[in-house]
Design an enzyme around this catalytic site. Structure first.
Site, PDB file in Angstrom:
ATOM      1  N   HIS A  34      32.196  42.226  29.056  1.00 21.33           N
ATOM      2  CA  HIS A  34      31.497  41.949  30.311  1.00 21.33           C
ATOM      3  C   HIS A  34      30.751  43.208  30.731  1.00 21.33           C
ATOM      4  O   HIS A  34      31.147  44.334  30.380  1.00 21.33           O
ATOM      5  CB  HIS A  34      32.492  41.557  31.401  1.00 21.33           C
ATOM      6  CG  HIS A  34      33.114  40.218  31.204  1.00 21.33           C
ATOM      7  ND1 HIS A  34      33.753  39.546  32.223  1.00 21.33           N
ATOM      8  CD2 HIS A  34      33.211  39.412  30.116  1.00 21.33           C
ATOM      9  CE1 HIS A  34      34.201  38.386  31.773  1.00 21.33           C
ATOM     10  NE2 HIS A  34      33.894  38.289  30.500  1.00 21.33           N
ATOM     11  N   CYS A  51      35.263  39.064  37.718  1.00 24.10           N
ATOM     12  CA  CYS A  51      36.396  38.224  37.348  1.00 24.10           C
ATOM     13  C   CYS A  51      37.676  39.055  37.448  1.00 24.10           C
ATOM     14  O   CYS A  51      37.640  40.256  37.732  1.00 24.10           O
ATOM     15  CB  CYS A  51      36.210  37.701  35.921  1.00 24.10           C
ATOM     16  SG  CYS A  51      36.359  38.985  34.649  1.00 24.10           S
ATOM     17  N   GLU A  58      30.656  44.871  33.465  1.00 22.24           N
ATOM     18  CA  GLU A  58      31.470  45.864  34.175  1.00 22.24           C
ATOM     19  C   GLU A  58      32.324  46.685  33.211  1.00 22.24           C
ATOM     20  O   GLU A  58      32.404  47.913  33.330  1.00 22.24           O
ATOM     21  CB  GLU A  58      32.401  45.190  35.190  1.00 22.24           C
ATOM     22  CG  GLU A  58      31.700  44.396  36.254  1.00 22.24           C
ATOM     23  CD  GLU A  58      31.637  42.912  35.924  1.00 22.24           C
ATOM     24  OE1 GLU A  58      30.739  42.498  35.185  1.00 22.24           O
ATOM     25  OE2 GLU A  58      32.434  42.153  36.404  1.00 22.24           O
ATOM     26  N   CYS A 102      37.743  42.152  35.078  1.00 20.47           N
ATOM     27  CA  CYS A 102      36.869  43.235  35.529  1.00 20.47           C
ATOM     28  C   CYS A 102      37.396  43.866  36.816  1.00 20.47           C
ATOM     29  O   CYS A 102      37.324  45.090  36.986  1.00 20.47           O
ATOM     30  CB  CYS A 102      35.446  42.729  35.700  1.00 20.47           C
ATOM     31  SG  CYS A 102      34.705  42.269  34.107  1.00 20.47           S
TER      32      CYS A 102
END
Length: 143
Positions: free
Chosen positions: A47, A77, A49, A80
């Protein structure tokens, strides 16, 4: 957030879900930037992040990013949010809400849990319209 949106646009151009992230230091200099790369890297943890946190930690030579701020186009999420907490990010700015997969204002509300070791200052809705439009357009084209 403008740079994070550019990263999200680049992710969309690669066929990734358009999420972009930027990390700045205390002087507001960009120390890392990334967009989603889960498909490209065949890595469910890639992801925006996570990739930005890894790059910032390596670039700064430290595991804790206490003086850093993270800007991301979509509500993080749970994975993260956990990484943001463990990295000791000072402030989290995010764009669009994610009622289905978000873990900051939705779902588990990670930073409100008693097991959370560090909660950043939160600022939501930054560039939310542009980030939301980018996500909606991306998924509209996929359908």
């Amino acid at each position: 957030m403008e740079t994070a949106l550019l990263e999200a646009q680049a992710a969309a151009a690669r066929g990734e879900v358009p999420v972009g992230c930027v990390i700045t230091d205390a002087e507001r200099r960009i120390v890392a930037r990334a967009g989603n790369r889960t498909r490209e890297l065949n890595d469910p943890t890639a992801h925006a992040e996570i990739l930005a946190i890894r790059a910032a930690a390596q670039g700064l030579g430290q595991e804790r990013l206490a003086g850093c701020d993270l800007y991301v186009t979509l509500e993080p999420c749970a994975m993260c949010a956990g990484a943001i907490s463990f990295a000791r990010i000072r402030r989290l700015y995010y764009g669009a809400d994610d009622p289905k997969g978000g873990a900051v204002a939705h779902g588990p509300r990670f930073f409100s849990q008693p097991t959370c070791h560090h909660a950043p200052e939160l600022y939501d809705g930054i560039g939310a319209e542009a980030a939301g439009d980018l996500l909606r357009d991306f998924f509209r084209q996929k359908r």
